[in-house]
Each structure stands twice: as structure tokens, then as C-alpha cells.
Design an enzyme around this catalytic site. Structure first.
Site, PDB file in Angstrom:
ATOM      1  N   LYS A 159       1.221  -1.043   0.064  1.00  0.00           N
ATOM      2  CA  LYS A 159      -0.173  -0.358  -0.041  1.00  0.00           C
ATOM      3  C   LYS A 159       0.956   1.292  -0.488  1.00  0.00           C
ATOM      4  O   LYS A 159       0.568   1.963  -0.392  1.00  0.00           O
ATOM      5  CB  LYS A 159      -1.206   0.067   0.877  1.00  0.00           C
ATOM      6  CG  LYS A 159      -1.909  -1.176   0.704  1.00  0.00           C
ATOM      7  CD  LYS A 159      -3.034  -0.571   2.378  1.00  0.00           C
ATOM      8  CE  LYS A 159      -4.454  -1.306   1.703  1.00  0.00           C
ATOM      9  NZ  LYS A 159      -5.725  -0.956   3.128  1.00  0.00           N
TER      10      LYS A 159
ATOM     11  N   LYS B 140      -6.743  -9.502  -7.653  1.00  0.00           N
ATOM     12  CA  LYS B 140      -8.520  -9.600  -7.089  1.00  0.00           C
ATOM     13  C   LYS B 140      -8.827  -8.589  -7.159  1.00  0.00           C
ATOM     14  O   LYS B 140      -8.527  -7.798  -7.701  1.00  0.00           O
ATOM     15  CB  LYS B 140      -7.565  -9.226  -5.351  1.00  0.00           C
ATOM     16  CG  LYS B 140      -8.634 -10.150  -4.764  1.00  0.00           C
ATOM     17  CD  LYS B 140      -8.469 -10.277  -2.740  1.00  0.00           C
ATOM     18  CE  LYS B 140      -9.209  -9.014  -1.803  1.00  0.00           C
ATOM     19  NZ  LYS B 140      -9.111  -9.292  -0.418  1.00  0.00           N
TER      20      LYS B 140
ATOM     21  N   LYS C 156     -12.325  -2.323  -5.601  1.00  0.00           N
ATOM     22  CA  LYS C 156     -13.046  -1.550  -5.736  1.00  0.00           C
ATOM     23  C   LYS C 156     -11.678  -0.162  -6.629  1.00  0.00           C
ATOM     24  O   LYS C 156     -12.045   1.053  -6.827  1.00  0.00           O
ATOM     25  CB  LYS C 156     -12.827  -0.559  -4.364  1.00  0.00           C
ATOM     26  CG  LYS C 156     -12.840  -0.388  -3.373  1.00  0.00           C
ATOM     27  CD  LYS C 156     -13.496  -0.972  -2.324  1.00  0.00           C
ATOM     28  CE  LYS C 156     -13.296  -0.974  -0.995  1.00  0.00           C
ATOM     29  NZ  LYS C 156     -13.884  -1.813   0.235  1.00  0.00           N
TER      30      LYS C 156
END
Ligand code: TRP
Length: 332
Positions: free
Chosen positions: A111, A194, A197
Site C-alpha cells: 500500500k 483480486k 474497488k
């Protein structure tokens, strides 16, 4: 009864991956466990969130849970920030966890990216807050996806160190609950990543708010290969996209991938995709209708969350007091 804690970040649109990978499983757990389901808004703000969006996403996640069948009377549904003991215990865990432990967290590395000097301190300490979420209620089981296993391992390490340092079994050592097939829903455009969003392509995911048309279109356009479906699951090896669609079908139908293949072996995607689209539209329609109804009644959703906050605080307060006592924080 054993206690479950699970958290979901109220960030952005919920999609089929969230539903099949998390929310759907929670519905099943509510009969066998005491369940605490949390919208982790404090985790969400480890990266920038628009305030209005954050507020509405928090309601939206609660609505999705309720619409999917999580019973708000039987379970606790609430948002993390409103039970201040989460942040408090997280601080205490900042003092238990070692820098070396957090340095190993792969999600932070992903991240934070290359420029980790610019990542928030909160993003780095994120796993400590997650451990606090769980241990604040002395939860024994946590349903998690693959990607959260390392964080759960850290939670166990923190509990162990705390128990060892203060010479008492204060915290349970939590067990992960891993679910059956297709809990990991992949992108419709790329079977190796994956469903997310944050994917730039909306065609990569089925949003919980998508209408029939878009669901059908997205499934029709989903990436596949030219081979017919095999007769055995082993035949899906190396065919990530095909395996993903079969997995989604199985999850929606509540059966195994093998059972899906028993029905569709030898068929091409020209047959399989329309069948999958019909199933998805069917299963999602009920939930979507309920979500719309709840969206039009935010006061109702808020009152459910408020009740959840009260119930959560009632459990958390005596536990945090016990922890203060163990650590030697004066309670005058
Ligand atoms: N980190 C989890 C995720 O991103 C969310 C989460 C926060 C969580 N606290 C938790 C999950 C406690 C399980 C238990 O998916």
C-alpha cells in the site's frame, strides 16, 4: 458461546468480492457465534477519505450487511470510531508490538508503494489497530481472507507478548476462520488480481449497485479463454479466468466448483456466461432491492448503528478497565 469479530473498511463501492468473500459468510456465522461486525472507519482514514463519502460509505456497508441477511438484533453492527476504546487499546498495542514485527507486514509495503516516507504513520500502525479491534472484545475467531492472515498472525503475537509480559492469560489467541471455495473473487479482466474497488476499470468488478444490464454486460465481456469447461476441477489449473467464473457460480449457487463442472463440462463460455449472468442477477436482486430501501431511510440505518455502538461499548468498557489494571495505569 464463542465470539467473532470482523471488520470491513467503509471505502468505496461494495462489489461481488466483498459479498461472496465476507458478508455472505457472516450471515452464516450469526447462528453459531456471538458476532460483532464493525465498519472500520479509523482504518479507512489511514489513506485519504473524502468526509462526506466516508460517512455515506459507512451507512452503505451497514445497509449491505443488513440487506444480505445479517440480523441487527442478533448481532452487533457498529462503526469503530464511536467506541473510543479501539483507539485506546491500539495505542497500548503500539507499545507492545515491536518495530520489527510491523516491518515485516507485506500489506504495508504494497500500500505504501515506493515512496514509503510519504505514507501515514497510521497506515504503518494499521495492524496494531486491527489487533485492538479483535482483542478489545476478547474475540476467539476472526473470519478473514487470505490477504489478512498475516495481520491476524500479528494479533496472536501481540496477545502472546501481552500475556507473557503481564504474566496472565488476559487475551485469547484468536483463530482464523477460513471459508470454502471462491472466497477470493478475482477481477473479471485479469484472473490473477483480486476484484477490487480501486481497479481503474469498472468492468473488472460487479458492484452491489449494478443494474441487470451492467451485470449481464460485464459477465459477457469477462476475460476467458477459448477452451470449453473441463470435467474436473484439476482441468481449471492454469486457467485463472475460467476458474474464477466457475468459482463465482459455485459461491452464488452455494455448491462446489466440481458440481458446477458436473453441469457444464464440455460447454463453452457462450453457454456458461449467460447462465452465470442470470444466476448473479437473480441472487443480487433481492439484496439490491433491500439496499435501495435502506438507502432511502438513513435514519433507520443510523439508529441500528447507534444501538450497535452502545452494545459494543458495554462489552469493551470492562475489558479496557481490566487491561488498565494489568498494565498499572492508575484508575483513581
Ligand atoms: N484489515 C481488514 C481488511 O482490510 C479490516 C479489519 C479491520 C478487520 N479490523 C479487523 C478484519 C478485525 C477482521 C478483524 O479487510
Amino acid at each position: 458461546m464463542q465470539r467473532i469479530f470482523s471488520g470491513v473498511q467503509p471505502t468505496g463501492n461494495l462489489h461481488l468480492g466483498n459479498y461472496l468473500g465476507a458478508i455472505r459468510n457472516w450471515v452464516r456465522l450469526q447462528n453459531d457465534y456471538e458476532c460483532i461486525f464493525c465498519m472500520v472507519d479509523l482504518h479507512a482514514i489511514t489513506v485519504w477519505q473524502d468526509p462526506e463519502q466516508l460517512r455515506s460509505n459507512t451507512r452503505e456497508v451497514a445497509a449491505a450487511m443488513i440487506a444480505s441477511g445479517v440480523d441487527p438484533h442478533k448481532n452487533i453492527i457498529f462503526n469503530q470510531s464511536q467506541v473510543p476504546q479501539h483507539a485506546e487499546l491500539a495505542w497500548i498495542f503500539n507499545c507492545v508490538a515491536r518495530l520489527g514485527w510491523l516491518d515485516r507486514m507485506t500489506q504495508f509495503k504494497e500500500k505504501a508503494g515506493k515512496d514509503k516516507e510519504r505514507a501515514s504513520v497510521g497506515l504503518y500502525a494499521y495492524p496494531n489497530l486491527m489487533a485492538a479491534d479483535i482483542l478489545l472484545y476478547k474475540a476467539t475467531h476472526v473470519p478473514v481472507g487470505e490477504d489478512q492472515k498475516q495481520h491476524l498472525e500479528l494479533c496472536r503475537d501481540i496477545a502472546q507478548k501481552f500475556n507473557h509480559d503481564y504474566k496472565e492469560e488476559v487475551f485469547p489467541i484468536v483463530e482464523p476462520l477460513i471459508f470454502g471455495e471462491a472466497t477470493r473473487v478475482m477481477s473479471l479482466r485479469d484472473g490473477s488480481s483480486k476484484m477490487s474497488k480501486s481497479d481503474a476499470s469498472d468492468a473488472s468488478r460487479i458492484n452491489m449497485t449494478d443494474d441487470t444490464d451492467s451485470i449481464v454486460k460485464k459477465i459477457r465481456k469477462a476475460r476467458t479463454d477459448a477452451e470449453p469447461l473441463p470435467s474436473e476441477v484439476a482441468g481449471l489449473k492454469g486457467r485463472a479466468e475460467a476458474a474464477n467464473l466457475v468459482g463465482i457460480y459455485a459461491a452464488l449457487q452455494d455448491c462446489t466448483s466440481q458440481q458446477v463442472l458436473d453441469d457444464f463440462r464440455g460447454q463453452g463460455f457462450g453457454t456458461f456466461k449467460p447462465a452465470l449472468a442470470e444466476l448473479a442477477v437473480d441472487k443480487l436482486a433481492v439484496i439490491q432491492g433491500e439496499m435501495r430501501r435502506l438507502r432511502d431511510d438513513p435514519a433507520h440505518v443510523d439508529s441500528i448503528i447507534r444501538t450497535g455502538v452502545e452494545k459494543a461499548r458495554a462489552i469493551a468498557e470492562p475489558i479496557i478497565r481490566e487491561i488498565h489494571g494489568k498494565i498499572g495505569l492508575l484508575q483513581p
